[in-house]
Enzyme design. Structure first.
Site, PDB file in Angstrom:
ATOM      1  N   GLY A  47       0.836  -1.197   0.000  1.00  0.00           N
ATOM      2  CA  GLY A  47       0.000   0.000   0.000  1.00  0.00           C
ATOM      3  C   GLY A  47       0.866   1.241   0.000  1.00  0.00           C
ATOM      4  N   HIS A  80       4.156  -6.989 -11.034  1.00  0.00           N
ATOM      5  CA  HIS A  80       4.356  -6.521  -9.665  1.00  0.00           C
ATOM      6  C   HIS A  80       3.744  -7.410  -8.594  1.00  0.00           C
ATOM      7  CE1 HIS A  80       5.112  -3.498  -6.577  1.00  0.00           C
ATOM      8  NE2 HIS A  80       3.832  -3.528  -6.221  1.00  0.00           N
ATOM      9  N   ASP A 121       7.584  -5.306 -14.144  1.00  0.00           N
ATOM     10  CA  ASP A 121       6.888  -4.574 -13.086  1.00  0.00           C
ATOM     11  C   ASP A 121       6.743  -3.113 -13.509  1.00  0.00           C
ATOM     12  OD1 ASP A 121       6.056  -3.283 -10.741  1.00  0.00           O
ATOM     13  OD2 ASP A 121       7.236  -4.604  -9.447  1.00  0.00           O
ATOM     14  N   SER A 142       6.404  -4.483  -2.200  1.00  0.00           N
ATOM     15  CA  SER A 142       5.986  -3.159  -2.638  1.00  0.00           C
ATOM     16  C   SER A 142       6.221  -2.163  -1.495  1.00  0.00           C
ATOM     17  CB  SER A 142       4.520  -3.208  -3.098  1.00  0.00           C
ATOM     18  OG  SER A 142       4.166  -2.048  -3.787  1.00  0.00           O
ATOM     19  N   TRP A 143       5.180  -1.460  -1.018  1.00  0.00           N
ATOM     20  CA  TRP A 143       5.362  -0.603   0.155  1.00  0.00           C
ATOM     21  C   TRP A 143       5.885  -1.419   1.341  1.00  0.00           C
ATOM     22  CZ3 TRP A 143       6.172   3.609   2.763  1.00  0.00           C
ATOM     23  CH2 TRP A 143       5.888   3.639   4.143  1.00  0.00           C
TER      24      TRP A 143
END
Length: 323
Positions: free
Chosen positions: A43, A293, A265, A110-111
């Site tokens: 996120g 991703h 990605d 990711s985050w």
């Protein structure tokens, strides 16, 4: 090709009060005496789900999942108050202490890779190893690429839907324009903006179209927390100093890491992972040739499950046939 482990249920749940007004949802599954691993979701604002604990062999790992401030089952939902990278780093420490864990493995995508790096650089003595996916260094150029100009040229059809809530005269600063609506009093405009923002992310996260993932991202409750919290973080440069995560790599250069990144990605281009790997002599970079991703793509899932087994084998000193 490795797939996720069978579904399991948590054996413990914790509602952990942290900085006002936040209460975090935390659960544990797998072996209570296993190697501790914490799943750090993306996120910011996405939350965990039943798949999050299935990357790990439940006979080897004590699996901790939690929803970060403002998302998932944590409360209050989509709250931006006292919600920053450094609040989340403190929350991870609070969870570790509450569960009586000395050191743990960090597993973030990711985050989640951003937050894993920030936590490890703050508390390197509490980390065994890191397994990271879809590296996001959260620098202005990466925000600009995905939310202003860059990825837009690869997906002009999806981009038009992303732009729809924003009048043409405000499109020169899209993060600012979305922030205005996502934090405004007009709830209809807020939800319109949230769905456009989150759907754009879901549509571009996989190499091949995945309608189920798009539906997951665009579900109203989830879309609101993803869009509001991401936009809040990005307009504040993720509360990081310029190039901080690369600058501070010497603090964790000794820690082992496996980095998994899709060749195609678009959300977080491969140069993020390449630059991190170059700054981290003790890291192993695995470029997945037929993936984008998302952790749900088969090649990414395979690499992550294998990475978790490899780290467990190394830390628990088990021979390969026991993993």
């Amino acid at each position: 090709m490795q797939t996720l482990y069978p579904e399991i249920k948590p054996h413990a749940r914790h509602d952990l009060a942290v900085g006002e007004p936040h209460v975090l949802y935390v659960d544990e599954s797998g072996s209570p005496d296993g190697l501790p691993v914490v799943f750090i979701h993306g996120g910011p604002g996405a939350g965990c789900d039943a798949l999050s604990r299935r990357f790990f062999d439940p006979n080897l790992y004590r699996i901790i999942t939690f929803d970060q401030r403002g998302c998932g089952r944590s409360t209050p939902h989509a709250s931006l108050e006292n919600n920053s990278t450094w609040h989340l780093v403190e929350d991870l420490e609070r969870i570790r202490e509450h569960l009586g864990i000395d050191k743990w493995v960090l597993f973030g995508g990711s985050w989640g890779s951003t937050l894993s790096l920030a936590y490890a650089q703050t508390h390197p003595e509490r980390v065994h190893a890191l397994i990271l996916r879809g590296i996001f260094l959260c620098r202005p150029q990466e925000i600009h690429w995905f939310y202003q100009e860059g990825a837009s040229r690869l997906f002009p059809d999806y981009w038009q839907d992303y732009l729809a809530p924003i009048p043409p005269e405000e499109r020169g600063e899209l993060v600012q324009a979305f922030y205005k609506r996502l934090t405004g009093a007009d709830q209809i405009a807020q939800m319109h903006a949230a769905k456009a923002w989150s759907t754009w992310e879901g549509r571009t996260a996989t190499l091949r179209p995945n309608p189920q993932l798009v539906d997951h991202f665009s579900e109203p409750n989830r879309a609101l927390s993803i869009a509001r919290i991401e936009c809040h973080y990005f307009i504040n440069n993720a509360f990081l100093e310029p190039d901080q995560l690369i600058r501070d790599m010497p603090k964790i250069a000794h820690l082992p890491s496996i980095i998994v990144h899709g060749r195609y990605d678009v959300v977080c281009p491969l140069d993020n992972a390449w630059e991190l790997h170059q700054a981290w002599p003790n890291s192993e970079l695995q470029v997945i040739r037929d993936a984008g991703h998302a952790a749900s793509e088969p090649g990414i899932t395979d690499a992550l499950v294998r990475a978790a087994n490899q780290i467990a084998r190394r830390l628990l000193k088990l021979p390969p046939e026991e993993v």
